[in-house]
Design an enzyme around this catalytic site. Sequence first.
Site, short mmCIF file in Angstrom:
data_model
loop_
_atom_site.label_atom_id
_atom_site.label_comp_id
_atom_site.label_asym_id
_atom_site.label_seq_id
_atom_site.Cartn_x
_atom_site.Cartn_y
_atom_site.Cartn_z
N ILE A 1 5.52 0.71 -3.85
CA ILE A 1 4.94 0.52 -5.18
C ILE A 1 5.90 1.00 -6.25
O ILE A 1 6.08 0.35 -7.29
CB ILE A 1 3.59 1.26 -5.28
N GLY B 1 0.79 -1.23 0.00
CA GLY B 1 0.00 0.00 0.00
C GLY B 1 0.82 1.28 0.00
O GLY B 1 0.32 2.34 -0.37
N GLU B 2 2.08 1.22 0.41
CA GLU B 2 2.90 2.42 0.48
C GLU B 2 3.40 2.79 -0.91
O GLU B 2 3.83 1.94 -1.69
CB GLU B 2 4.09 2.18 1.42
N SER B 3 3.37 4.09 -1.20
CA SER B 3 3.75 4.57 -2.53
C SER B 3 5.22 4.30 -2.84
O SER B 3 5.56 3.97 -4.00
CB SER B 3 3.47 6.07 -2.64
#
Length: 381
Positions: free
Chosen positions: A23, A18-20
């Site tokens: 990603i 979920g963390e940018s």
Amino acid sequence: MNLDTALQLFLETFRLPGESQKIQRVLEAFSERYYEQLPQILANKDAALLLSYSLIMLNTDQHNVQVKKKVTEEDFIRNNRHINGGNDLPQKFLLELYQSICKNEIRTTPEQGAGFPVMTPSRWIDLMHKSKKTAPFILSDSKPYLDHDMFTIMSGPTIAAISVVFDHAEHEEVYQTCIDGFLAVAKISACHHLEDVLDGLVASLCKLTTLLNLSSVEEPVLAFGDDTKARMATVTVFTIANRYGDFIRTGWRNILDCILKLHKLGLLPAHVANNTADDLELSSSDPGHVKPLTNSLSSSSISPSVGTPRRSSGLMDRFSQLLSLDTEEPRSQPTEQQLAAHQHTIQTIQKCHIDSIFTESKFLQAASLLQLAQALIWAAG
């Protein structure tokens, strides 16, 4: 392989964080690898990275019901200007990506508990397209090298699954399908000489007969006569015992437990429960005859008929002596409901051919016959 297809296959193998920042690192690794293999259109790995981000955003826009205003083809082309090393990507290439994403959603979150997303119409169409690029069928080796090992692995879960379905089913057609499955497992087990599997199957079926749990029931004969599943399971147990007795080992104890319970309920054929000349004559004239319920429920004991004593011989005679030691206390005359239930049970007992287990025991293999004799000793002790 198109970028959208490669990205979808890549994201199906794990749960996207979920963390940018995470990603970004994941997509950087993907873009670098994709550019190494397919550098024809993209100028560099940065172009693959930017376009991958754009596809994920487009996927969310098109398939999220909360997004009311969707991105159009023109918006998508405009958003991806000058990303290919300062130049524009071919418009036809971008339109193909746009239409593909709109039709086939990229699932970035796999179904929980599984490593693959759920089957959707778009995914099925994609699989059909992929299948056209492969051979129409795969030739298999029909030689049974692995049959034994494969069935050994599958037999336990198979018996458990069929037992659950049989236990919870409510229609007789389903009962019969399950019974066919049990008999098929028994046949394959005997074919491969898998005694442990057959013993496990017999133990499971004996539980499904409910005979061993009828002591807690107020009217056990009535309960058994009204229970279709219990009667079908009982016939199956004795069918397996008669057909595949050579390969039963510890399962003989479970079978004898059922026989003894049938004796207590007064449901055994007379020529099995008694060791008299009259009973032997009865067995020759009517092999399926079952003791009248009035005798089994009201008589205080099972005593041999008066006459010239006969010397017992054979396993069946020994078993009859065992039954004579285990007779219930006198009980009151049966009701009409009990008589009806008993008559309903007669056909079931006839199909079991319980006497054949003992009269044909001389043909059993030595290992199985030894286990049957030990089970008789155990039951008597």
